[in-house]
Structures are given as structure tokens and as C-alpha cells.
Design a protein around this motif. Structure first.
Motif, mmCIF file in Angstrom:
data_model
loop_
_atom_site.group_PDB
_atom_site.id
_atom_site.type_symbol
_atom_site.label_atom_id
_atom_site.label_comp_id
_atom_site.label_asym_id
_atom_site.label_seq_id
_atom_site.Cartn_x
_atom_site.Cartn_y
_atom_site.Cartn_z
ATOM 1 N N LEU A 178 34.311 50.338 34.809
ATOM 2 C CA LEU A 178 34.405 51.091 36.057
ATOM 3 C C LEU A 178 35.726 51.841 36.143
ATOM 4 O O LEU A 178 36.728 51.422 35.569
ATOM 5 C CB LEU A 178 34.280 50.130 37.253
ATOM 6 N N ASP A 179 35.734 52.939 36.888
ATOM 7 C CA ASP A 179 36.990 53.627 37.136
ATOM 8 C C ASP A 179 37.842 52.787 38.078
ATOM 9 O O ASP A 179 37.360 51.835 38.692
ATOM 10 C CB ASP A 179 36.741 55.025 37.701
ATOM 11 N N SER A 180 39.108 53.155 38.190
ATOM 12 C CA SER A 180 40.046 52.282 38.906
ATOM 13 C C SER A 180 39.684 52.124 40.381
ATOM 14 O O SER A 180 39.781 51.016 40.934
ATOM 15 C CB SER A 180 41.477 52.811 38.765
ATOM 16 N N GLU A 181 39.247 53.184 41.042
ATOM 17 C CA GLU A 181 38.910 53.074 42.462
ATOM 18 C C GLU A 181 37.690 52.194 42.675
ATOM 19 O O GLU A 181 37.674 51.332 43.557
ATOM 20 C CB GLU A 181 38.651 54.469 43.048
ATOM 21 N N THR A 182 36.662 52.397 41.847
ATOM 22 C CA THR A 182 35.468 51.560 41.954
ATOM 23 C C THR A 182 35.805 50.113 41.615
ATOM 24 O O THR A 182 35.297 49.181 42.242
ATOM 25 C CB THR A 182 34.364 52.082 41.017
ATOM 26 N N GLY A 183 36.682 49.913 40.625
ATOM 27 C CA GLY A 183 37.114 48.557 40.282
ATOM 28 C C GLY A 183 37.775 47.864 41.447
ATOM 29 O O GLY A 183 37.567 46.663 41.680
ATOM 30 N N ARG A 184 38.579 48.590 42.229
ATOM 31 C CA ARG A 184 39.211 47.998 43.411
ATOM 32 C C ARG A 184 38.167 47.572 44.428
ATOM 33 O O ARG A 184 38.289 46.512 45.067
ATOM 34 C CB ARG A 184 40.203 48.989 44.025
ATOM 35 N N ASP A 185 37.127 48.396 44.594
ATOM 36 C CA ASP A 185 36.052 48.028 45.513
ATOM 37 C C ASP A 185 35.351 46.743 45.065
ATOM 38 O O ASP A 185 35.025 45.881 45.886
ATOM 39 C CB ASP A 185 35.022 49.159 45.602
ATOM 40 N N ILE A 186 35.113 46.619 43.762
ATOM 41 C CA ILE A 186 34.443 45.420 43.248
ATOM 42 C C ILE A 186 35.330 44.194 43.445
ATOM 43 O O ILE A 186 34.855 43.123 43.848
ATOM 44 C CB ILE A 186 34.073 45.607 41.759
ATOM 45 N N MET A 187 36.629 44.320 43.201
ATOM 46 C CA MET A 187 37.516 43.181 43.418
ATOM 47 C C MET A 187 37.590 42.815 44.900
ATOM 48 O O MET A 187 37.777 41.639 45.253
ATOM 49 C CB MET A 187 38.907 43.471 42.852
ATOM 50 N N ALA A 188 37.435 43.797 45.781
ATOM 51 C CA ALA A 188 37.374 43.507 47.209
ATOM 52 C C ALA A 188 36.139 42.665 47.531
ATOM 53 O O ALA A 188 36.177 41.788 48.401
ATOM 54 C CB ALA A 188 37.361 44.809 48.016
ATOM 55 N N GLN A 189 35.042 42.909 46.800
ATOM 56 C CA GLN A 189 33.847 42.091 46.983
ATOM 57 C C GLN A 189 34.120 40.635 46.599
ATOM 58 O O GLN A 189 33.720 39.710 47.318
ATOM 59 C CB GLN A 189 32.693 42.645 46.139
ATOM 60 N N PHE A 190 34.806 40.434 45.479
ATOM 61 C CA PHE A 190 35.125 39.064 45.077
ATOM 62 C C PHE A 190 36.058 38.404 46.083
ATOM 63 O O PHE A 190 35.932 37.205 46.365
ATOM 64 C CB PHE A 190 35.742 39.045 43.674
ATOM 65 N N ALA A 191 36.998 39.168 46.632
ATOM 66 C CA ALA A 191 37.901 38.624 47.644
ATOM 67 C C ALA A 191 37.111 38.150 48.857
ATOM 68 O O ALA A 191 37.367 37.063 49.404
ATOM 69 C CB ALA A 191 38.936 39.671 48.050
ATOM 70 N N ALA A 192 36.138 38.950 49.267
ATOM 71 C CA ALA A 192 35.315 38.570 50.413
ATOM 72 C C ALA A 192 34.490 37.325 50.115
ATOM 73 O O ALA A 192 34.364 36.423 50.963
ATOM 74 C CB ALA A 192 34.405 39.735 50.803
ATOM 75 N N LEU A 193 33.928 37.255 48.917
ATOM 76 C CA LEU A 193 33.132 36.086 48.535
ATOM 77 C C LEU A 193 33.999 34.825 48.514
ATOM 78 O O LEU A 193 33.563 33.752 48.932
ATOM 79 C CB LEU A 193 32.489 36.312 47.172
ATOM 80 N N HIS A 194 35.233 34.962 48.030
ATOM 81 C CA HIS A 194 36.133 33.814 48.019
ATOM 82 C C HIS A 194 36.460 33.371 49.440
ATOM 83 O O HIS A 194 36.484 32.174 49.737
ATOM 84 C CB HIS A 194 37.414 34.163 47.257
ATOM 85 N N ARG A 195 36.691 34.315 50.341
ATOM 86 C CA ARG A 195 36.982 33.969 51.729
ATOM 87 C C ARG A 195 35.824 33.218 52.367
ATOM 88 O O ARG A 195 36.022 32.399 53.258
ATOM 89 C CB ARG A 195 37.291 35.228 52.544
ATOM 90 N N GLU A 196 34.609 33.495 51.894
ATOM 91 C CA GLU A 196 33.433 32.816 52.429
ATOM 92 C C GLU A 196 33.253 31.422 51.851
ATOM 93 O O GLU A 196 32.313 30.711 52.202
ATOM 94 C CB GLU A 196 32.184 33.656 52.156
ATOM 95 N N GLY A 197 34.143 31.013 50.941
ATOM 96 C CA GLY A 197 34.107 29.656 50.411
ATOM 97 C C GLY A 197 33.582 29.522 48.999
ATOM 98 O O GLY A 197 33.472 28.397 48.489
ATOM 99 N N ASN A 198 33.260 30.629 48.346
ATOM 100 C CA ASN A 198 32.754 30.559 46.975
ATOM 101 C C ASN A 198 33.876 30.235 45.981
ATOM 102 O O ASN A 198 35.023 30.638 46.164
ATOM 103 C CB ASN A 198 32.123 31.892 46.580
ATOM 104 N N THR A 199 33.523 29.503 44.932
ATOM 105 C CA THR A 199 34.432 29.242 43.814
ATOM 106 C C THR A 199 34.284 30.382 42.822
ATOM 107 O O THR A 199 33.181 30.658 42.340
ATOM 108 C CB THR A 199 34.085 27.908 43.136
#
Length: 242
Positions: A178-199
Motif C-alpha cells: 500500500l502507499d503510505s497514506e493508505t497504510g496509515r489508514d490501515i494501521m488506524a484500523q488496527f489501532a481501533a481493533l486494539h482499543r476494542e480489546g483485540n489481541t
């Protein structure tokens, strides 16, 4: 011993392959714990053992010696069928190359893991659409992969990884294509999933990706070189920008 707070435990794990009649030690006496609800990045140069570690944690392989315990189960003590069942039930995978079925819609791709778990069709269809909405693709449920951008395809892959509500989410170089901007969006998804309690465990060679985690495990020549706590993880909101 495995603690109830651990999603995965590795105890003195060694993995040795035969290559041209010579032993190759991919992992050497690795001991690690991945607590439930934790966010860990695994880094290291090529040949450091990252892929081998991911295969073991993901129940795709078994150790030569030592123990890998996933959700309380000693992986090496399970039959191949039991490992497959454990993997399908407890682990969600996100790959660099997305690995979507090209002829299936986004919703059908997300629903596929639930088919193998025997989830009734109406329930899996509803859950697939809800998961796509959760990753910002509520309007793309009936699109096929070739009708989606790279970032959208990776979001479909994330939704698919969550289909069976796994104990552990494993991502292998999730921003690599992915390009850098899209990559940041994907990492934001993982951040949200972690906040929801996912390992979450992310395997990466990119420092800026690893810094989204709370802990970075550095591998070198099949050994844990060091562990690093991230003082201020990069945690943009889902869909946000850094």
C-alpha cells in the motif's frame, strides 16, 4: 505455565529445518508471551525468524522442541484436524497480498471463514455486512476485489479476519503493498481493533508501522535480541491521519 491472561505463550521454542541435508535453525529457544488485549510488533531482518514465528503462533506449523500454547492448548499435542479447528476458531490472519477470492464479493469473502465454522447463512451474511461497515466499507459489500482499491481490499481482509471473533489477530506486513497514506489508514484500523480489546500481532520490517504497537520484539538469527516498550504508540483514530 500458561496464565489465563495470555493469548499465546512460547516456551523455549526451537524450529529447525533441513536444507540440502544441513540443519537450519530458524528459531532458537524463543520464549515469549502475548497477553490478551496486547498489541505487539515483531521486527527483524530477512532470515531473523519472523515468518517462522508467525507460522507457529498462527498454528500453521509446530515447533521442533519447546511449547507453543494458543488459548490454553498445546499446539504440538493436537492432531492436524484439531489445529485446523483451533486456527479457524481463534486466529484471524491479514496478509500483505490480501488473499481474497476474486470471484466473490466483499461480503462473500468476509463470510467465507464462517462457512467452515458451520454458521447459518443468514447469520453469516448479517455479520459479514456488519463487519464491512465496521471497517468503513458498508457501501462496498457487493463489490468484487477488482472493483476495490488496495486499501479497500485490505479492509475486506481485516473484516474477514474478524469473522469468527478470534482470540488473536495476526498481520503479516499488512501495509507492504500500500502507499503510505493508505497504510496509515490501515494501521488506524488496527489501532481501533486494539482499543476494542483485540489481541494484535503485526510482523513488519518497517519501524513506523511497529511503533503503533505497545511492544516491539526484535528478532535476530532466530533469537529474541531484545524487547522494547513503546512509550507513546502512534494511535490515530480509525480512518484518521497521523
Amino acid at each position: 505455565m500458561t496464565d489465563r491472561g495470555d493469548a499465546v505463550v512460547l516456551e523455549e521454542v526451537r524450529k529447525t529445518y533441513e536444507l540440502g541435508g544441513e540443519p537450519v535453525h530458524a528459531l532458537r529457544d524463543v520464549s515469549l508471551r502475548f497477553e490478551r488485549g496486547s498489541y505487539t510488533a515483531v521486527m527483524g531482518p530477512s532470515g531473523s525468524g519472523k515468518s517462522t514465528l508467525m507460522n507457529l503462533v498462527g498454528c500453521l506449523d509446530t515447533p521442533t522442541s519447546g511449547r507453543v500454547v494458543v488459548d490454553g492448548a498445546d499446539v504440538a499435542a493436537l492432531s492436524e484436524r484439531e489445529r485446523t479447528a483451533l486456527r479457524g476458531r481463534e486466529i484471524g490472519f491479514v496478509f500483505q497480498t490480501f488473499n481474497l477470492m476474486p470471484r466473490l464479493t466483499a461480503a462473500e469473502n468476509v463470510a467465507l471463514p464462517m462457512v467452515f465454522q458451520g454458521v447459518p447463512r443468514a447469520e453469516r451474511d448479517d455479520r459479514a455486512r456488519a463487519l464491512l461497515a465496521r471497517v468503513g466499507l458498508g457501501e462496498r459489500t457487493d463489490h468484487r476485489p477488482n472493483e476495490l482499491s488496495g486499501g479497500q481490499r485490505q479492509r475486506v481482509a481485516i473484516a474477514r479476519a474478524l469473522a469468527n471473533d478470534p482470540t488473536l489477530l495476526l498481520a503479516d506486513e499488512p501495509t507492504g503493498n500500500l502507499d503510505s497514506e493508505t497504510g496509515r489508514d490501515i494501521m488506524a484500523q488496527f489501532a481501533a481493533l486494539h482499543r476494542e480489546g483485540n489481541t494484535v500481532v503485526v510482523v513488519t520490517h518497517e519501524r513506523h508501522v511497529a511503533e503503533h504497537a505497545d511492544r516491539i520484539v526484535h528478532l535476530l538469527d532466530g533469537e529474541v535480541e531484545r524487547e522494547e516498550r513503546v512509550a507513546d504508540p502512534r494511535r490515530p483514530a480509525a480512518g484518521g491521519r497521523e
